[in-house]
Write an enzyme that holds these catalytic residues in place. Structure first.
Site, PDB file in Angstrom:
ATOM      1  NE  ARG A  78      -3.214   2.638   2.649  1.00  0.00           N
ATOM      2  CZ  ARG A  78      -3.251   3.445   3.711  1.00  0.00           C
ATOM      3  NH1 ARG A  78      -2.772   3.053   4.882  1.00  0.00           N
ATOM      4  NH2 ARG A  78      -3.772   4.635   3.620  1.00  0.00           N
ATOM      5  CG  HIS A 122      -1.195   8.905   3.555  1.00  0.00           C
ATOM      6  ND1 HIS A 122      -1.275   7.549   3.818  1.00  0.00           N
ATOM      7  CD2 HIS A 122      -0.870   9.485   4.725  1.00  0.00           C
ATOM      8  CE1 HIS A 122      -1.008   7.330   5.112  1.00  0.00           C
ATOM      9  NE2 HIS A 122      -0.744   8.496   5.682  1.00  0.00           N
ATOM     10  CD  GLU A 167      -4.950   7.648   9.945  1.00  0.00           C
ATOM     11  OE1 GLU A 167      -4.422   8.702  10.328  1.00  0.00           O
ATOM     12  OE2 GLU A 167      -4.647   6.544  10.394  1.00  0.00           O
ATOM     13  CG  ASN A 294      -5.321   3.489   8.636  1.00  0.00           C
ATOM     14  OD1 ASN A 294      -5.452   2.513   7.904  1.00  0.00           O
ATOM     15  ND2 ASN A 294      -4.885   4.649   8.179  1.00  0.00           N
ATOM     16  CE1 TYR A 296      -0.092   2.969  13.611  1.00  0.00           C
ATOM     17  CE2 TYR A 296      -2.125   3.912  12.781  1.00  0.00           C
ATOM     18  CZ  TYR A 296      -0.836   3.468  12.565  1.00  0.00           C
ATOM     19  OH  TYR A 296      -0.294   3.521  11.315  1.00  0.00           O
ATOM     20  CD  GLU A 352      -1.744   4.025   8.172  1.00  0.00           C
ATOM     21  OE1 GLU A 352      -1.468   4.461   9.317  1.00  0.00           O
ATOM     22  OE2 GLU A 352      -1.925   4.761   7.196  1.00  0.00           O
TER      23      GLU A 352
HETATM   24  C1  GBH Z   1      -1.451   7.232  10.944  1.00  0.00           C
HETATM   25  O1  GBH Z   1      -2.081   8.224  11.708  1.00  0.00           O
HETATM   26  C2  GBH Z   1      -1.064   7.809   9.610  1.00  0.00           C
HETATM   27  O2  GBH Z   1      -1.923   7.349   8.585  1.00  0.00           O
HETATM   28  C3  GBH Z   1       0.366   7.545   9.242  1.00  0.00           C
HETATM   29  O3  GBH Z   1       0.733   8.358   8.165  1.00  0.00           O
HETATM   30  C4  GBH Z   1       1.250   7.728  10.450  1.00  0.00           C
HETATM   31  O4  GBH Z   1       2.604   7.696  10.154  1.00  0.00           O
HETATM   32  C5  GBH Z   1       0.894   6.633  11.423  1.00  0.00           C
HETATM   33  O5  GBH Z   1      -0.476   6.605  11.695  1.00  0.00           O
HETATM   34  C6  GBH Z   1       1.659   6.707  12.737  1.00  0.00           C
HETATM   35  O6  GBH Z   1       1.376   7.877  13.416  1.00  0.00           O
HETATM   36  O7  GBH Z   1      -5.260   9.591  21.789  1.00  0.00           O
HETATM   37  O8  GBH Z   1      -2.868   9.753  22.112  1.00  0.00           O
HETATM   38  O9  GBH Z   1      -3.978   7.657  22.423  1.00  0.00           O
HETATM   39  C7  GBH Z   1      -2.188   8.031  13.100  1.00  0.00           C
HETATM   40  C8  GBH Z   1      -3.595   8.037  13.635  1.00  0.00           C
HETATM   41  C9  GBH Z   1      -4.863   8.916  15.456  1.00  0.00           C
HETATM   42  C10 GBH Z   1      -3.380   7.103  15.838  1.00  0.00           C
HETATM   43  C11 GBH Z   1      -4.835   9.257  16.925  1.00  0.00           C
HETATM   44  C12 GBH Z   1      -3.393   7.399  17.336  1.00  0.00           C
HETATM   45  C13 GBH Z   1      -4.824   8.360  19.163  1.00  0.00           C
HETATM   46  C14 GBH Z   1      -3.628   8.543  19.999  1.00  0.00           C
HETATM   47  N1  GBH Z   1      -3.626   8.288  15.062  1.00  0.00           N
HETATM   48  N2  GBH Z   1      -4.601   8.058  17.724  1.00  0.00           N
HETATM   49  S1  GBH Z   1      -3.959   8.909  21.672  1.00  0.00           S
END
Ligand code: GBH
Length: 449
Positions: A78, A122, A167, A294, A296, A352
């Site tokens: 991707r 992106h 996103e 995505n 995390y 992701e």
């Molecule tokens: C993605 O965004 C992006 O698509 C990518 O480009 C980037 O490099 C990757 O992730 C890593 O950052 O409230 O403090 O617990 C990240 C999306 C949204 C993930 C907010 C973490 C909450 C963190 N993020 N989310 S917190």
């Protein structure tokens, strides 16, 4: 061997990247300026003062990078297309060299037996379009549709998996409300406009893809959905969690997938809440062929009187990544189950998932056992959701190699491959070898020998 650890043979294993984060060559071969070029060149915006001017130099090393993907046994890759590389002014004249770069990349991937999943946006909007209001100008719906038509006309004979936007909640909130992402604005009214226009732009792009590339093409959107849970079952905590999910998720997923905005958010946004006009409605509720997820981390939320949003995150005990994000693998299980219940049944790709850690290159090796553990645990929970009925078709680790982590600059390493920024040499970390084994066998093991 436990059958729970075996993924279906047709499961798609890949890694993901984004143009601005890896390409470099920010002003070469006719590329126009993007909002991230402008933002990273503005002093004070990036924590370590770095830029994406060179990043991983993928623009020049793409052939070696495809060879490395192949060596790692990736079934899919991707990546995203830089809009200002194709259209330096955002609209109008095509930059043939920019287009050629992506055509060559796609051809090289196909020759290596790797399926391209192409993200059309992106986050690197042409600066020329920002100068006309960017995502806050409704014209962006047409600008995006025209750009997508050009890309799909040229690549649609070889690419069948498309992701319209990456996103939207993140680039809208970060770019127009919090100011932490390009273009760095802090304006609630503009942010709501950008939200609405991003939702419309997806619908417009989806229709363009289908009309040019045919009904067999697959078009999705990558939503960022972290797991959100209330701190207690007190009604005010439950409401606070629902509102946080509302602004991060439902303001995007509901219009795109159901054609409506969540009414429960109306009082919260007041006069900025988007009104859907007759002209808008043809672009909303268009849906997706697959839900790009995505994911995390997980957040626990409680009611907070003194906060403008009346909600506040409550820090949980547990392990955290170098981003200070909680490691909570059950979160991906709950997220998949919840989304499938709300919007499904629908095919999913995890577009992701990954983690940053303070990796060290020692004697030519990076022993990132924390990342192996992270990926293993999130994949085990993904498998559990599949057993419980969610149609997950593939998984893309974030990310192929360490890269420019937006406002954090080069300091946060999410890669499966380590980048030495002095030499730009790529070194697969232990996690890359572990993941490669998984991609080749489809069997999830907690250790790799
Ligand atoms: C993605 O965004 C992006 O698509 C990518 O480009 C980037 O490099 C990757 O992730 C890593 O950052 O409230 O403090 O617990 C990240 C999306 C949204 C993930 C907010 C973490 C909450 C963190 N993020 N989310 S917190």
């Amino acid at each position: 061997m436990n059958d729970n650890n075996r993924f279906p043979a047709e499961f798609v294993w890949g890694v993901a990247t984004a143009s601005y984060q890896i390409e470099g060559a920010w002003n070469e071969d006719g590329k126009g300026e993007s909002i991230w070029d402008r933002f990273s060149h503005t002093p004070g915006k990036i924590k370590d003062g770095s830029t994406g001017d060179v990043a991983c130099d993928h623009y020049h090393r793409w052939k070696d990078d495809v060879a490395l993907l192949k060596k790692l046994g990736m079934k899919a890759y991707r990546f995203s297309i830089s809009w200002p590389r194709i259209l330096p002014e955002g609209t109008g004249e095509i930059n043939q060299k920019g287009l050629a770069f992506y055509e060559n990349l796609v051809d090289e991937l196909l020759a290596a037996g790797i399926v391209p999943f192409v993200t059309l946006y992106h986050w690197d909007l042409p600066q020329a379009l920002q100068d006309r209001g960017g995502w806050a100008n409704r014209e962006v719906v047409n600008w995006f549709a025209d750009y997508v038509a050009i890309v799909v006309k040229h690549l649609g004979d070889r690419v069948s998996h498309w992701i319209t936007l990456n996103e939207p909640a993140c680039f809208v909130a970060g770019g127009y409300f919090a100011g932490t992402n390009a273009p760095g604005l802090k304006d609630a009214s503009l942010a709501m406009k950008a939200c609405h226009h991003a939702n419309l732009a997806h619908g417009a792009a989806y229709k363009v893809i289908k009309s040019i590339s045919g009904p067999d093409s697959q078009a999705g959107l990558s939503f960022n959905v972290d797991h959100i849970q209330p701190a207690s079952d007190k009604p005010e905590d439950v409401q606070a969690a629902r509102r946080m999910a509302g602004r991060r998720k439902n303001m995007y997923t509901d219009p795109v997938l159901k054609g409506v905005y969540p009414e429960f958010m109306r009082s919260y946004y007041g006069r900025n809440f988007p009104e859907i006009t007759a002209a808008d409605s043809e672009f909303l509720g268009v849906g997706v062929d697959f839900f790009g997820l995505n994911h995390y981390t997980s957040n626990t939320v409680e009611y907070a009187q003194d906060n403008p949003y009346k909600d506040k995150k409550v820090r949980q005990p547990g392990k955290y990544t170098a981003m200070d994000w909680l490691i909570h693998p059950e979160g991906i299980y709950h997220t998949l189950m919840d989304l499938n219940r709300q919007y499904g049944p629908i095919p999913f790709y995890i577009t992701e998932n990954g983690a940053a850690f303070d990796d060290k290159l020692v004697d030519g090796e990076v022993r990132d056992s924390d990342r192996v553990e992270f990926l293993h645990s999130y994949l085990a929970e993904t498998r559990r959701a599949m057993k419980d009925g969610v149609d997950v078709r593939g998984y893309f680790g974030w990310t192929f190699m360490d890269n420019f982590e937006w406002s954090h600059g080069l300091g946060k390493r999410f890669g499966l491959c380590y980048i030495d920024y002095a030499t730009l040499e790529r070194t697969p970390k232990a996690s890359a070898l572990w993941y490669s084994n998984l991609a080749k066998t489809g069997i999830l093991c907690s250790h790799y020998e």
